[in-house]
Write an enzyme that holds these catalytic residues in place. Sequence first.
Site, PDB file in Angstrom:
ATOM      1  N   GLY B   9       0.854  -1.192   0.000  1.00  0.00           N
ATOM      2  CA  GLY B   9       0.000   0.000   0.000  1.00  0.00           C
ATOM      3  C   GLY B   9       0.878   1.225   0.000  1.00  0.00           C
ATOM      4  O   GLY B   9       1.337   1.662   1.046  1.00  0.00           O
ATOM      5  N   GLY B  11       0.337   4.466  -0.704  1.00  0.00           N
ATOM      6  CA  GLY B  11      -0.280   5.785  -0.686  1.00  0.00           C
ATOM      7  C   GLY B  11       0.574   6.707   0.169  1.00  0.00           C
ATOM      8  O   GLY B  11       1.772   6.470   0.339  1.00  0.00           O
ATOM      9  N   GLY B  14       1.992   4.757   3.560  1.00  0.00           N
ATOM     10  CA  GLY B  14       2.989   3.728   3.264  1.00  0.00           C
ATOM     11  C   GLY B  14       4.252   4.329   2.682  1.00  0.00           C
ATOM     12  O   GLY B  14       5.371   3.958   3.057  1.00  0.00           O
ATOM     13  N   LYS B 186      -8.164   7.099  19.939  1.00  0.00           N
ATOM     14  CA  LYS B 186      -8.090   7.898  18.708  1.00  0.00           C
ATOM     15  C   LYS B 186      -9.479   8.074  18.097  1.00  0.00           C
ATOM     16  O   LYS B 186      -9.786   9.105  17.494  1.00  0.00           O
ATOM     17  CB  LYS B 186      -7.115   7.274  17.694  1.00  0.00           C
ATOM     18  CG  LYS B 186      -6.831   8.249  16.542  1.00  0.00           C
ATOM     19  CD  LYS B 186      -5.663   7.892  15.654  1.00  0.00           C
ATOM     20  CE  LYS B 186      -5.427   9.042  14.652  1.00  0.00           C
ATOM     21  NZ  LYS B 186      -5.292   8.577  13.278  1.00  0.00           N
ATOM     22  N   ASN B 194     -14.162  13.322  11.792  1.00  0.00           N
ATOM     23  CA  ASN B 194     -14.199  12.806  10.423  1.00  0.00           C
ATOM     24  C   ASN B 194     -15.642  12.741   9.921  1.00  0.00           C
ATOM     25  O   ASN B 194     -15.918  13.043   8.762  1.00  0.00           O
ATOM     26  CB  ASN B 194     -13.560  11.411  10.343  1.00  0.00           C
ATOM     27  CG  ASN B 194     -12.055  11.446  10.597  1.00  0.00           C
ATOM     28  OD1 ASN B 194     -11.571  12.204  11.419  1.00  0.00           O
ATOM     29  ND2 ASN B 194     -11.316  10.614   9.881  1.00  0.00           N
ATOM     30  N   SER B 257      -9.012  13.163   7.232  1.00  0.00           N
ATOM     31  CA  SER B 257      -8.719  12.347   6.044  1.00  0.00           C
ATOM     32  C   SER B 257      -9.981  11.870   5.328  1.00  0.00           C
ATOM     33  O   SER B 257     -10.011  11.803   4.097  1.00  0.00           O
ATOM     34  CB  SER B 257      -7.882  11.137   6.444  1.00  0.00           C
ATOM     35  OG  SER B 257      -8.570  10.352   7.406  1.00  0.00           O
ATOM     36  N   GLU B 269     -13.510   4.945   4.594  1.00  0.00           N
ATOM     37  CA  GLU B 269     -13.276   3.870   5.575  1.00  0.00           C
ATOM     38  C   GLU B 269     -14.363   3.914   6.650  1.00  0.00           C
ATOM     39  O   GLU B 269     -14.088   4.195   7.827  1.00  0.00           O
ATOM     40  CB  GLU B 269     -11.879   4.013   6.185  1.00  0.00           C
ATOM     41  CG  GLU B 269     -10.771   3.722   5.167  1.00  0.00           C
ATOM     42  CD  GLU B 269      -9.370   3.795   5.756  1.00  0.00           C
ATOM     43  OE1 GLU B 269      -8.557   2.902   5.469  1.00  0.00           O
ATOM     44  OE2 GLU B 269      -9.088   4.743   6.507  1.00  0.00           O
TER      45      GLU B 269
END
Lengths: 319, 319
Positions: B9, B11, B14, B186, B194, B257, B269
């Site tokens: 990954g 992106g 990573g 978190k 988000n 994000s 996600e």
Amino acid sequence: MSLRIAVVGSGAIGSYYGAKLAYAGSDVHFLMRGDLSEVHHAGLYVRGKGENFRLAEVNCYNSTKEIGPCDLVLIAVKATSNTDLVDLVPPLLHRRTMLLTLQNGLGNEEFLAEHFGAKRVLGAICFICLSRTSSTEVERYDYGHIKIGEHGRAPQLRTQEVAGEFTRGGVQCSVVENLALERWRKLVWNIPFNGLSILAGGIDTAAILRDEDLRRTTLGLMEEVIEAANKCGYRLERSAASQQMKRTETIGPYKPSTLLDWEAGRPLEIDPIWGEPLRRATAAGANLPRLEIVYTLLKSRGETGRGKESAAKMGNRSS
Amino acid sequence: MSLRIAVVGSGAIGSYYGAKLAYAGSDVHFLMRGDLSEVHHAGLYVRGKGENFRLAEVNCYNSTKEIGPCDLVLIAVKATSNTDLVDLVPPLLHRRTMLLTLQNGLGNEEFLAEHFGAKRVLGAICFICLSRTSSTEVERYDYGHIKIGEHGRAPQLRTQEVAGEFTRGGVQCSVVENLALERWRKLVWNIPFNGLSILAGGIDTAAILRDEDLRRTTLGLMEEVIEAANKCGYRLERSAASQQMKRTETIGPYKPSTLLDWEAGRPLEIDPIWGEPLRRATAAGANLPRLEIVYTLLKSRGETGRGKESAAKMGNRSS
């Protein structure tokens, strides 16, 4: 005795009910602005299930001063324009003029009462699917009946008289004992469906009911509204939620009015449908987390505006 | 002993952590697809506060088979692509290969454990604001530290070893006793910010905090997440909510994000950040009306998709 009637706010709702009354012979006077000359020349067309007529001569005016005092004023502006009424209504008033609001949600009767005296005020709850298809045409897709009642009082002789006027105009009209209770009952539907249809991404009632989680959220919101009504002293029965769910399943895919306002970029009636019920019930001690979040998100999106939303862009950060 | 490391990954996350390790001399191998030849020729650039370097020689590959067995695999695909890992990971495994997921939310460790064995699995919680500004460049705006822990176990010698690898690479890294508790901590931030940033109409953290009602909703969601964590057996202290509110006030306007994914039309996600926490806490007996509605609305909007939303139009009905 025939009533002299004014219609303030000639959108879909005001045009439809005003045209029905006038076509049946009532003495109706429409306040119009942009569309005045077109309606003056072409008349008003009403089409729908089992009706198709043209009101050839429309008494339309540029100002309420030209209309002058009436016995009954139908208030059909969007609630977001209520402050305009402060100047528009006074020329229409005589000592016993009745103000009948055809608007959605809570707080409109109170607004009229505050500015023009509580004893003038009646309210109508409209059950109708309508569209203003052009400046001279209104199309009715479904329903049409109204419930009318007095603001903060039991029905009176005049309430029956106003109902009779609608009935003569071919509008199914019933008089309700407790207008506020019926407003809460309608909110059991409007609060979830009008709100979720926008917040879930612009979807109709059938799409809401198809999604198991949205369905559960709808029911959760309905239960909160019933709880809210009861906290405010209105004995709205718990079964109202399942009744409305069942009814909604039978009407097929339907886009609530607020979603259409949203799609068309028009202002949303957030305060009467979500804000005022939330404030009243919270003040009465109710805990309404779902209603609170729906109200908060709609208010924020209403302020951001549909246009602005797609514009906002920036770097591609990650957290 | 140096670890042989694979990055699956590539992106922003990573690429950034992989490049940091490789630049410091670790033996890092990147799985790349579309960008392989560009990165092979140009290298990887990392820019940010106090750092600006080019990793000239990037070991990049078209398939994990070419990479072969490693000691440590950094899992940095979007959680929405987790099923790809079922085929991608096996060629990288030897008997003691560690899998370290750098992904957000809950359920990723469990996914890896289910497919590759629980004892291989570690998790990292990344606190970083990053952007992949081109196929060969990553820009870090803020933070960068990570917390790592074992999946369902206390830290071991190997956990310290992995942390040491990051520390040598210039990444501030701490080992946590209880990884799941830190994931929940978190989420106290991610679940409200988000989610609301998308649902409230595409707004940043500062705009959320400026609106009194959104602020109250944020706090209400935080309290629900803390309640959820505790119901699931993690002793997350109540003060986590006010701490995170204060911290957020100091970082200035920031787009989470998920909002950036939304704006870019990328998949969201939703499951690890909202769905899985909701399912676990509901199963443990928690009542989470705010989290439920946020999850439901995001899921629905994620399915509708940003593009489709503006397309949906029909007649101008009214109810």
